[in-house]
Design an enzyme around this catalytic site. Sequence first.
Site, PDB file in Angstrom:
ATOM      1  N   HIS A   1       0.922  -1.067  -0.125  1.00 36.57           N
ATOM      2  CA  HIS A   1       0.010  -0.062  -0.078  1.00 36.57           C
ATOM      3  C   HIS A   1       0.708   1.120  -0.040  1.00 36.57           C
ATOM      4  O   HIS A   1       2.151   1.152   0.130  1.00 36.57           O
ATOM      5  CB  HIS A   1      -0.808   0.029   1.193  1.00 36.57           C
TER       6      HIS A   1
HETATM    7  C1  T46 Z   1       2.969   0.513   6.808  1.00 32.43           C
HETATM    8  C2  T46 Z   1       3.560  -0.986   7.094  1.00 32.43           C
HETATM    9  C3  T46 Z   1       5.258  -0.555   7.217  1.00 32.43           C
HETATM   10  C4  T46 Z   1      -4.475  -0.639  13.504  1.00 32.43           C
HETATM   11  O1  T46 Z   1      -5.458  -0.968  13.963  1.00 32.43           O
HETATM   12  N1  T46 Z   1      -3.587   0.379  13.744  1.00 32.43           N
HETATM   13  C5  T46 Z   1      -2.348   0.455  13.247  1.00 32.43           C
HETATM   14  O2  T46 Z   1      -1.589   1.499  13.850  1.00 32.43           O
HETATM   15  C6  T46 Z   1      -1.826  -0.319  12.204  1.00 32.43           C
HETATM   16  C7  T46 Z   1      -0.490  -0.085  11.640  1.00 32.43           C
HETATM   17  C8  T46 Z   1      -2.761  -1.383  11.871  1.00 32.43           C
HETATM   18  N2  T46 Z   1      -3.936  -1.682  12.343  1.00 32.43           N
HETATM   19  C9  T46 Z   1      -4.773  -2.663  11.955  1.00 32.43           C
HETATM   20  C10 T46 Z   1      -5.263  -2.509  10.491  1.00 32.43           C
HETATM   21  C11 T46 Z   1      -5.213  -4.084   9.834  1.00 32.43           C
HETATM   22  O3  T46 Z   1      -6.424  -4.623  10.360  1.00 32.43           O
HETATM   23  O4  T46 Z   1      -3.908  -3.966  11.910  1.00 32.43           O
HETATM   24  C12 T46 Z   1      -4.193  -4.725  10.715  1.00 32.43           C
HETATM   25  C13 T46 Z   1      -2.846  -5.072  10.007  1.00 32.43           C
HETATM   26  O5  T46 Z   1      -2.385  -3.828   9.363  1.00 32.43           O
HETATM   27  P1  T46 Z   1      -2.054  -3.908   7.895  1.00 32.43           P
HETATM   28  O6  T46 Z   1      -2.522  -4.692   7.010  1.00 32.43           O
HETATM   29  O7  T46 Z   1      -1.815  -2.269   7.370  1.00 32.43           O
HETATM   30  O8  T46 Z   1      -0.334  -4.098   8.122  1.00 32.43           O
HETATM   31  P2  T46 Z   1       1.015  -3.997   7.097  1.00 32.43           P
HETATM   32  O9  T46 Z   1       2.067  -4.710   7.739  1.00 32.43           O
HETATM   33  O10 T46 Z   1       0.396  -4.565   5.904  1.00 32.43           O
HETATM   34  O11 T46 Z   1       1.196  -2.397   7.148  1.00 32.43           O
HETATM   35  C14 T46 Z   1       1.785  -1.863   8.363  1.00 32.43           C
HETATM   36  C15 T46 Z   1       1.166  -0.341   8.484  1.00 32.43           C
HETATM   37  O12 T46 Z   1      -0.327  -0.486   8.361  1.00 32.43           O
HETATM   38  C16 T46 Z   1       1.847   0.718   7.336  1.00 32.43           C
HETATM   39  O13 T46 Z   1       1.183   1.889   7.523  1.00 32.43           O
HETATM   40  O14 T46 Z   1       3.459   1.391   6.145  1.00 32.43           O
HETATM   41  O15 T46 Z   1       3.139  -1.612   8.393  1.00 32.43           O
END
Ligand code: T46
Length: 134
Positions: free
Chosen positions: A52
Amino acid sequence: MTAPLVQLVDIPQHGDARGGLSVAELGGALPFLVRRVYWIHGTKPGVSRGFHAHKELRQFCVCVAGSVRMSLFDGRREESVVLDSSAKGLLIGPGLWREIHDFSSDSVLMVLADAEYDESDYIRDREQYIRNAR
Ligand code: T46
């Protein structure tokens, strides 16, 4: 000359005979006020994350244990960097597509962010991202 996508910042080290101590503070390694911290750990073998971009969010990523490979893409160029040291921080500004690969089993990726979590700040569709980046 085009600016590099990978912006690595040296993090001051204050370790001594007792072990390591690394500091990221405003006006030092950190260029923004931190409003949120999260960390990614226990990543399963073969898993990649990210996929993303953010519209506004700025982040500072430190791999405080193990190693990961961060790939950044601006719609034209792609650059990749291995983060394997708590002495280096990767600054990721808005508008960059990021993917995180090659997590070592012991990796802990700590991320300092300049804003609270906001799903509306995410662009999770790569085709839409590339269209917007043009
Ligand atoms: C990024 C990379 C490096 C939350 O509720 N609060 C938060 O602060 C974060 C980061 C995530 N979440 C929830 C949203 C999703 O349901 O945790 C779940 C997993 O998040 P996501 O799929 O976005 O995780 P990554 O590892 O793909 O991405 C994360 C960050 O979201 C993003 O900003 O830059 O790590």
